[in-house]
Design a protein around this motif. Sequence first.
Motif, PDB file in Angstrom:
ATOM      1  N   LEU A 103      -3.712   2.505  12.067  1.00 18.04           N
ATOM      2  CA  LEU A 103      -4.655   1.667  12.162  1.00 18.04           C
ATOM      3  C   LEU A 103      -4.577   0.426  11.182  1.00 18.04           C
ATOM      4  N   TYR A 104      -3.991   0.330  10.269  1.00 18.57           N
ATOM      5  CA  TYR A 104      -4.057  -0.661   9.099  1.00 18.57           C
ATOM      6  C   TYR A 104      -3.401  -2.121   9.795  1.00 18.57           C
ATOM      7  N   SER A 105      -3.856  -3.107   9.344  1.00 16.49           N
ATOM      8  CA  SER A 105      -3.120  -4.290   9.748  1.00 16.49           C
ATOM      9  C   SER A 105      -3.365  -5.461   8.420  1.00 16.49           C
ATOM     10  N   PRO A 106      -2.381  -6.180   8.210  1.00 15.72           N
ATOM     11  CA  PRO A 106      -2.468  -7.087   7.117  1.00 15.72           C
ATOM     12  C   PRO A 106      -3.656  -7.745   7.091  1.00 15.72           C
ATOM     13  N   SER A 107      -4.492  -8.233   8.073  1.00 16.85           N
ATOM     14  CA  SER A 107      -5.458  -8.880   7.707  1.00 16.85           C
ATOM     15  C   SER A 107      -6.714  -7.988   6.981  1.00 16.85           C
ATOM     16  N   LEU A 108      -6.582  -6.852   7.016  1.00 18.49           N
ATOM     17  CA  LEU A 108      -7.385  -6.198   5.842  1.00 18.49           C
ATOM     18  C   LEU A 108      -7.276  -6.293   4.591  1.00 18.49           C
ATOM     19  N   ASP A 109      -6.066  -6.853   4.388  1.00 21.37           N
ATOM     20  CA  ASP A 109      -5.734  -7.175   2.896  1.00 21.37           C
ATOM     21  C   ASP A 109      -6.906  -7.937   2.041  1.00 21.37           C
ATOM     22  N   ILE A 110      -7.672  -8.638   2.968  1.00 19.38           N
ATOM     23  CA  ILE A 110      -8.961  -9.504   2.235  1.00 19.38           C
ATOM     24  C   ILE A 110      -9.724  -8.401   1.656  1.00 19.38           C
ATOM     25  N   TRP A 111      -9.848  -7.267   2.168  1.00 12.04           N
ATOM     26  CA  TRP A 111     -10.853  -6.479   1.726  1.00 12.04           C
ATOM     27  C   TRP A 111     -10.216  -5.534   0.837  1.00 12.04           C
ATOM     28  N   PHE A 112      -8.886  -5.057   1.247  1.00  5.22           N
ATOM     29  CA  PHE A 112      -8.321  -3.985   0.352  1.00  5.22           C
ATOM     30  C   PHE A 112      -7.127  -4.612  -0.214  1.00  5.22           C
ATOM     31  N   GLU A 113      -7.207  -5.030  -1.421  1.00  4.22           N
ATOM     32  CA  GLU A 113      -6.166  -6.048  -2.210  1.00  4.22           C
ATOM     33  C   GLU A 113      -4.680  -5.124  -2.075  1.00  4.22           C
ATOM     34  N   ASP A 114      -4.763  -3.797  -2.744  1.00  2.00           N
ATOM     35  CA  ASP A 114      -3.629  -3.111  -2.613  1.00  2.00           C
ATOM     36  C   ASP A 114      -3.362  -2.361  -1.371  1.00  2.00           C
ATOM     37  N   GLY A 115      -3.723  -3.016  -0.014  1.00  2.97           N
ATOM     38  CA  GLY A 115      -3.461  -2.360   1.214  1.00  2.97           C
ATOM     39  C   GLY A 115      -3.807  -0.973   1.370  1.00  2.97           C
ATOM     40  N   LEU A 116      -2.990  -0.277   1.823  1.00 10.75           N
ATOM     41  CA  LEU A 116      -3.330   1.339   2.039  1.00 10.75           C
ATOM     42  C   LEU A 116      -3.172   2.048   0.501  1.00 10.75           C
ATOM     43  N   ASP A 117      -2.722   1.298  -0.383  1.00 14.58           N
ATOM     44  CA  ASP A 117      -2.687   1.837  -1.768  1.00 14.58           C
ATOM     45  C   ASP A 117      -4.186   1.570  -2.368  1.00 14.58           C
ATOM     46  N   THR A 118      -4.910   1.154  -1.955  1.00 13.63           N
ATOM     47  CA  THR A 118      -6.236   0.656  -2.514  1.00 13.63           C
ATOM     48  C   THR A 118      -7.080   1.960  -2.898  1.00 13.63           C
ATOM     49  N   PRO A 119      -7.513   2.113  -4.016  1.00 11.63           N
ATOM     50  CA  PRO A 119      -8.010   3.559  -4.509  1.00 11.63           C
ATOM     51  C   PRO A 119      -9.144   4.124  -3.659  1.00 11.63           C
ATOM     52  N   ASP A 120      -9.855   3.194  -3.384  1.00 11.81           N
ATOM     53  CA  ASP A 120     -11.147   3.579  -2.579  1.00 11.81           C
ATOM     54  C   ASP A 120     -11.007   3.477  -1.312  1.00 11.81           C
ATOM     55  N   ILE A 121      -9.894   3.315  -0.556  1.00 10.42           N
ATOM     56  CA  ILE A 121     -10.199   2.881   0.836  1.00 10.42           C
ATOM     57  C   ILE A 121     -10.190   4.258   1.589  1.00 10.42           C
ATOM     58  N   ALA A 122     -10.820   3.948   2.721  1.00  7.68           N
ATOM     59  CA  ALA A 122     -11.196   5.366   3.774  1.00  7.68           C
ATOM     60  C   ALA A 122     -11.537   4.725   4.919  1.00  7.68           C
ATOM     61  N   LEU A 123     -11.557   5.671   5.899  1.00  9.63           N
ATOM     62  CA  LEU A 123     -11.979   5.355   7.338  1.00  9.63           C
ATOM     63  C   LEU A 123     -13.394   5.895   7.498  1.00  9.63           C
TER      64      LEU A 123
END
Length: 168
Positions: A103-123
């Motif tokens: 589900l991830y796309s680069p447009s989400l990098d605005i909120w998740f600086e490290d992309g999918l490696d952002t420590p607190d990312i969740a669905l």
Amino acid sequence: MTDNTITPDDARARLKDLVEDIDFTMLTTQDAAGNLVSRPMSTREMDENGDIWFFLSDESRQADEAQAESEVGLSYADHKGMRFVSVAGTAALVHDRAKMEQLYSPSLDIWFEDGLDTPDIALLRVRPTTSEFWEPKHGKIVMAAAMLKALVTKETPDDTMRNEKVVG
């Protein structure tokens, strides 16, 4: 009014189209004081099971509120197209890396600086219990003409909106 020509499967398919096309929703949760709180969220997908998916930080207020009280509401509005969707459902935080990658796309990098490696990312998964949508039955132009006619004649407009309820 319900348009009797639409089947439950057609209504579910149309609901999915509307949710994914309108994209932004207002997610409503309940805070610790019992107040309803809404904030905009971008829909990533409504999957084949009908679940609606969002990315968020598991350190966010909406994550905390969804975990404390899983009953949530989603409100989609496309005022220009006169299309509206309301969803009542149960929310759950999900930490599924494969689903995130899907589900991830680069447009989400605005909120998740490290992309999918952002420590607190969740669905956040919202499993609808009841959904409802409204849209012009015969297109926006026909609906506008019917509304104009009603203004001139002072009569209640014809049944110009389709309203369907989807359970589950």
